[in-house]
Design an enzyme around this catalytic site. Structure first.
Site, PDB file in Angstrom:
ATOM      1  N   LEU A 143       0.878  -1.306  -0.068  1.00  0.00           N
ATOM      2  CA  LEU A 143      -0.014   0.006  -0.105  1.00  0.00           C
ATOM      3  C   LEU A 143       0.875   1.269  -0.084  1.00  0.00           C
ATOM      4  O   LEU A 143       1.915   1.221   0.627  1.00  0.00           O
ATOM      5  CB  LEU A 143      -0.887  -0.032   1.217  1.00  0.00           C
ATOM      6  CG  LEU A 143      -1.891  -0.901   1.321  1.00  0.00           C
ATOM      7  CD1 LEU A 143      -2.637  -0.807   2.604  1.00  0.00           C
ATOM      8  CD2 LEU A 143      -2.940  -0.982   0.405  1.00  0.00           C
ATOM      9  N   ASP A 144       0.565   2.322  -0.697  1.00  0.00           N
ATOM     10  CA  ASP A 144       1.044   3.511  -0.689  1.00  0.00           C
ATOM     11  C   ASP A 144       1.475   4.004   0.864  1.00  0.00           C
ATOM     12  O   ASP A 144       0.458   3.809   1.668  1.00  0.00           O
ATOM     13  CB  ASP A 144       0.388   4.619  -1.437  1.00  0.00           C
ATOM     14  CG  ASP A 144       0.404   4.562  -2.971  1.00  0.00           C
ATOM     15  OD1 ASP A 144       1.139   3.204  -3.542  1.00  0.00           O
ATOM     16  OD2 ASP A 144      -0.574   5.082  -3.517  1.00  0.00           O
ATOM     17  N   LYS A 145       2.266   4.795   1.139  1.00  0.00           N
ATOM     18  CA  LYS A 145       2.794   5.284   2.331  1.00  0.00           C
ATOM     19  C   LYS A 145       1.639   5.951   3.166  1.00  0.00           C
ATOM     20  O   LYS A 145       1.129   5.744   4.347  1.00  0.00           O
ATOM     21  CB  LYS A 145       3.986   6.243   2.343  1.00  0.00           C
ATOM     22  CG  LYS A 145       4.354   6.879   4.040  1.00  0.00           C
ATOM     23  CD  LYS A 145       5.519   7.856   3.649  1.00  0.00           C
ATOM     24  CE  LYS A 145       5.730   8.437   4.850  1.00  0.00           C
ATOM     25  NZ  LYS A 145       6.996   9.074   4.827  1.00  0.00           N
TER      26      LYS A 145
END
Length: 383
Positions: free
Chosen positions: A152-154
């Site tokens: 997942l993106d940060k």
């Protein structure tokens, strides 16, 4: 999917959706960091490095579902100085407690966490605190730490699956690459889409000049990307709460797609600019949350888990008058043939069939014309 142990046999790895479209040398950096570029190049030169059975080079790009064949790991020669083993920092009690607090599902094959926003999935040049660095806190009694199988993106929160064994990691990776896993995201977006239940089918590529840090819609060179969205609720004409289902797994796909149709995700300044922020009590953080994951279990049955919203998202929902209880829409079934991956494979099969037909036609025409010339020549000879 990284395998650092010395093995006696050739190794095979399935390219995950997160690695779709990257160069093969980059794939090795992500998944087999112990294999140096020089070693990978030597494997390629000697024909030992193959993708889907064909010889490959470090510059080739890999696709989801392809099989990367890697030679057995090599033992360094006795005279070579052994490199010191990189030891991971010992976790503090607080770090161990934190990573266990975010666990929302645990069984013999899998662990699912609710990743908070702001925590990177993996480390990088300037990223020292990340989920991967905390996984020792979830190790089993034998000291085996779980493995990441997707990312997942940060700044994206929510459901993140970890595999507790190499077998489970391989099984889950195939589910993601084969599009049998179902991922559901919640997002707040600027404005209200005209179509309540629709699909976005726009190819995505790396935006030139950004070093691969930003993506954009590219009709000519982009990789196929498809997203389904459904409006759950709206707050006048200013904001909508939407459910998003990525049918492909491109980098930043949901963010790029929503911005491309004029409805960027609230807080996504990277793709929506200043227009992505709301006034009032709405947080400036990204409002994108991996709400639900349903995936087949390697031991039979399914894992079907949901993750609660982070504080900033829940507060924005309350401010806008949205009730989270209204958001879990029925998960209708999507046949594999209807997914982007299924359509891609069908298109490839159709193209292959057409090539065979054209090849057969050329052979037929060739045989006919040669026969005509032979008969004609024979006639002149007789005369």
């Amino acid at each position: 999917m990284s395998d650092k142990k010395i093995e006696a046999e050739v190794r095979q790895f399935t390219v995950s959706a997160d690695d779709d479209g990257i160069r093969l040398d980059r794939w090795f950096k992500r998944n087999l960091p112990d294999a140096s570029f020089n070693l990978v190049s030597r494997w390629a030169r000697t024909g030992q490095l193959r993708v889907n059975g064909k010889r490959a080079t470090p510059g080739d790009r890999v696709e989801t579902g392809q099989i990367v064949r890697v030679p057995p790991a090599e033992t360094p020669p006795p005279t070579a100085a052994a490199k010191p083993k990189v030891e991971r920092p010992t976790l503090t009690e607080d770090e161990i407690a934190f990573v266990n607090e975010i666990v929302i599902h645990r069984d013999p094959a899998a662990i699912v966490v609710n990743k908070p926003p702001g925590l990177a999935t993996q480390g990088g040049t300037k990223t020292h605190t990340h989920l991967d660095g905390l996984l020792d806190g979830l190790a089993d009694d034998a000291g085996n730490r779980p493995k990441l199988v997707h990312r997942l993106d940060k700044d994206t929160s929510g459901v993140l699956l970890l595999a507790r064994s190499a077998r489970a990691a391989s099984f889950f990776s195939k589910s993601f690459s084969g599009r049998t896993a179902r991922k559901v995201y919640w997002a707040l977006v600027i404005g209200v889409p005209d179509i309540k239940d629709g699909y976005i089918d726009l190819p995505i590529a790396k935006q030139p000049g950004t070093g691969g840090e930003k993506m954009h819609v590219d009709e000519e060179e982009g990789l196929a990307a498809r997203t389904r969205y459904r409006i759950v609720e709206r707050a006048g004409n200013s904001t909508a709460w939407v459910e998003l289902q990525p049918l492909t797994g491109r980098t930043h796909q949901l963010r790029v797609h929503m911005a491309a149709i004029g409805h960027p995700i609230v807080g996504d300044g990277k793709y929506g600019g200043q227009d992505a922020f709301l006034t009032g009590s709405i947080s400036r953080k990204l409002h994108l949350h991996a709400r639900r994951l349903r995936i087949d279990h390697p031991d039979g049955g399914q894992i079907d888990v949901t993750a609660e919203l982070p504080d900033h998202f829940a507060e924005s929902m309350a401010y806008l008058g949205f009730d989270p209880a209204d958001g879990d829409l029925p998960l209708d079934e999507i046949k594999f043939s209807e997914t982007a991956e299924g359509k891609r494979r069908a298109a490839e099969a159709a193209a292959k069939s057409r090539r065979k037909e054209r090849k057969g036609e050329r052979r037929s025409r060739g045989n006919g014309s040669e026969g005509g010339r032979s008969n004609s020549g024979g006639g002149r000879s007789k005369r």
